[in-house]
Design a protein around this motif. Structure first.
Motif, PDB file in Angstrom:
ATOM      1  N   GLY A 210      -1.531 -46.514   3.784  1.00  0.00           N
ATOM      2  CA  GLY A 210      -2.809 -45.937   3.389  1.00  0.00           C
ATOM      3  C   GLY A 210      -4.008 -46.761   3.786  1.00  0.00           C
TER       4      GLY A 210
ATOM      5  N   THR B 146       5.598 -39.963  11.667  1.00  0.00           N
ATOM      6  CA  THR B 146       4.888 -40.916  10.813  1.00  0.00           C
ATOM      7  C   THR B 146       4.175 -40.183   9.685  1.00  0.00           C
ATOM      8  N   LYS B 147       3.543 -39.055  10.015  1.00  0.00           N
ATOM      9  CA  LYS B 147       2.874 -38.247   8.995  1.00  0.00           C
ATOM     10  C   LYS B 147       3.870 -37.749   7.954  1.00  0.00           C
TER      11      LYS B 147
ATOM     12  N   GLU C 115       4.150 -40.529  -0.431  1.00  0.00           N
ATOM     13  CA  GLU C 115       3.106 -40.132  -1.378  1.00  0.00           C
ATOM     14  C   GLU C 115       3.668 -39.224  -2.475  1.00  0.00           C
TER      15      GLU C 115
ATOM     16  N   ARG D 176       4.903 -40.619   5.613  1.00  0.00           N
ATOM     17  CA  ARG D 176       3.845 -40.935   4.654  1.00  0.00           C
ATOM     18  C   ARG D 176       3.771 -39.872   3.553  1.00  0.00           C
TER      19      ARG D 176
ATOM     20  N   ALA E  47       5.072 -50.718   2.675  1.00  0.00           N
ATOM     21  CA  ALA E  47       5.438 -49.715   1.672  1.00  0.00           C
ATOM     22  C   ALA E  47       5.367 -50.339   0.277  1.00  0.00           C
TER      23      ALA E  47
ATOM     24  N   TYR F  10       1.828 -50.537  -0.889  1.00  0.00           N
ATOM     25  CA  TYR F  10       1.398 -49.236  -1.421  1.00  0.00           C
ATOM     26  C   TYR F  10       1.993 -48.991  -2.807  1.00  0.00           C
TER      27      TYR F  10
ATOM     28  N   TYR G  27      -0.908 -47.347   8.539  1.00  0.00           N
ATOM     29  CA  TYR G  27      -1.145 -45.951   8.159  1.00  0.00           C
ATOM     30  C   TYR G  27      -0.223 -45.545   7.011  1.00  0.00           C
ATOM     31  N   LEU G  28       1.045 -45.936   7.066  1.00  0.00           N
ATOM     32  CA  LEU G  28       1.972 -45.608   5.984  1.00  0.00           C
ATOM     33  C   LEU G  28       1.520 -46.211   4.660  1.00  0.00           C
TER      34      LEU G  28
END
Length: 418
Positions: free
Chosen positions: A76, A160-161, A168, A164, A198, A201, A73-74
């Motif tokens: 994406g 976690t949100k 971003e 992230r 990470a 990403y 999730y981190l």
């Protein structure tokens, strides 16, 4: 290896059955399970199988987000919704009663759990699966209030949100600092997988950025495989600094983003500080922890060595060589459920299967596949055999691992929550 293969070790297979015992005419024995994470949800489901026990699961949240795959999730690659599960199937299919409340006290003498809402529950056996708590204060400046600026993201969900969102918003060319905790901690490969994903990403969207890992240890699980993957996928992007080179992290300052070690100060654009961990709060309330902050248990039944009649599974348990991982919580809960069913109903005790299978991502299409077998020995749980990913494996092998990991996660979560 000593003749084991991935198939023998069961990679990708999550279900271990329990034989139901004969139903009794009298009222069913009552078992209360505290904690709706992987260990608690699994225990509740497998205790309720066969309808011989009255099972209640106490959990304040209506949904649970898995730490497993949260690093995807981190990066994406997955949504947080795809990692989130409810408890409806446990009630509908197995008759587990769900009490959406928090346990605030346990009286082992009268076998009663008191809830935050004022109600209480009696039990004949109690299973406690409280997960982890954080020992704040060891790093100067990092307390519960600091997690809003420097999230730990070591419990999936809002943290976690937040992490992230920070990644971003980070500028291209920024520095992402990961501070790892002393062992033991939840998910030993997790901080290094987080660095890998990470970087995955950043490579796509912020290619001038850098990751620094300030480690509390001098080595880590599958270090050679990780370093090989970082050299191949993200040359020059990830810097790992062991404790021997930094003297350890001593302080943080936010919102400035300073992370101080004994020898230097690092300015972080985004800081992910993962504190030292101990057993979850309710385990301390119940007197289940020892001086190390974890819960010693019997290696066969997972019954507390400090409080008879109470069992502890998952990250909070001192389970010998078994790592603190979701899959280990799952298999511990099954062994525990079988032992309780035998004690309360006379059901046949299932053969003890203590194994661990898990996948760790280095990139979107590059994953490790590791497995281990454990067994009780001399009052402890000892590693018996293991299969481990090796450095330099063919890209096709790693791509296959990444594909198999998706099926493994689906089977695993259905086994827990379905």
């Amino acid at each position: 290896m000593t003749g084991w293969t991935r198939r023998k070790l069961g990679i990708g297979v999550a279900a271990l059955g329990l034989a139901p015992g004969p139903a009794r005419a009298q009222a069913k024995p009552r078992v209360v399970v505290i904690g709706g994470g992987i260990g608690g949800a699994t225990a509740a489901k497998y205790l309720a199988m066969g309808d011989a026990l009255d099972v209640t699961l106490v959990e304040p949240k209506s949904h649970y987000a898995t730490c497993v795959f949260s690093n995807l999730y981190l990066a994406g690659l997955w949504s947080l919704e795809s990692l989130t599960y409810g408890y409806e199937a446990l009630t509908r299919r197995y008759g587990v009663a769900i009490v959406q409340d928090a346990a605030v006290a346990i009286d082992p003498d009268i076998k009663r759990v008191r809830l935050a809402g004022g109600a209480s529950l009696s039990y004949e056996r109690l299973v406690v699966s409280p997960g982890i708590a954080f020992r704040f204060g060891e790093i100067d400046g990092y307390d519960d209030g600091a997690t809003g600026s420097m999230p730990h993201a070591w419990s999936a969900g809002s943290q976690t949100k937040l992490l992230r969102a920070r990644l971003e918003a980070m500028e291209d060319g920024g520095v992402f600092v990961i501070v790892t905790p002393p062992a033991p901690f939840r998910c030993p490969p997790g901080p290094y997988e987080r660095a890998s994903l990470a970087a995955y990403y950043f490579k796509q969207f912020k290619p001038r950025s850098k990751i620094i890992i300030l480690d509390a240890q001098d080595s880590f699980f599958q270090q050679e495989v990780f370093r090989d993957g970082w050299d191949r996928h993200y040359p020059g992007m990830i810097e790992w600094l062991p404790a021997r080179s930094t003297g350890g992290v001593t302080a943080v300052e936010f919102p400035a983003g300073f992370v101080r070690t004994a020898r230097e100060t690092v300015r972080a654009s985004v800081a992910n500080v993962i504190p030292r961990q101990v057993a979850g709060e309710v385990a301390h309330i119940a007197g289940l922890v020892d001086a190390r902050g974890w819960c010693p248990v019997d290696p066969q039944t997972f019954e507390s060595k400090l409080r008879p009649g109470i069992h502890v599974v998952g990250d909070a348990a001192l389970a010998g060589d078994m790592p603190k991982s979701a899959f280990c919580a799952n298999v511990q809960a099954k062994a525990c459920a079988s032992a309780i069913r035998t004690a309360l109903t006379g059901a046949r005790l299932s053969r003890l299967h203590l194994l661990s299978t898990f996948y760790t991502f280095l990139a979107g299409n590059d994953a490790m596949a590791d497995a281990a077998v454990f067994a009780p020995a001399n009052g402890m749980i000892k590693l018996q055999d293991a299969f481990q990913t090796q450095p330099g494996e063919q890209p096709e092998t790693r791509r296959r691992n990444a594909k198999e990991a998706l099926g493994w996660y689906d089977a695993f979560t259905r086994d827990v929550f379905g």
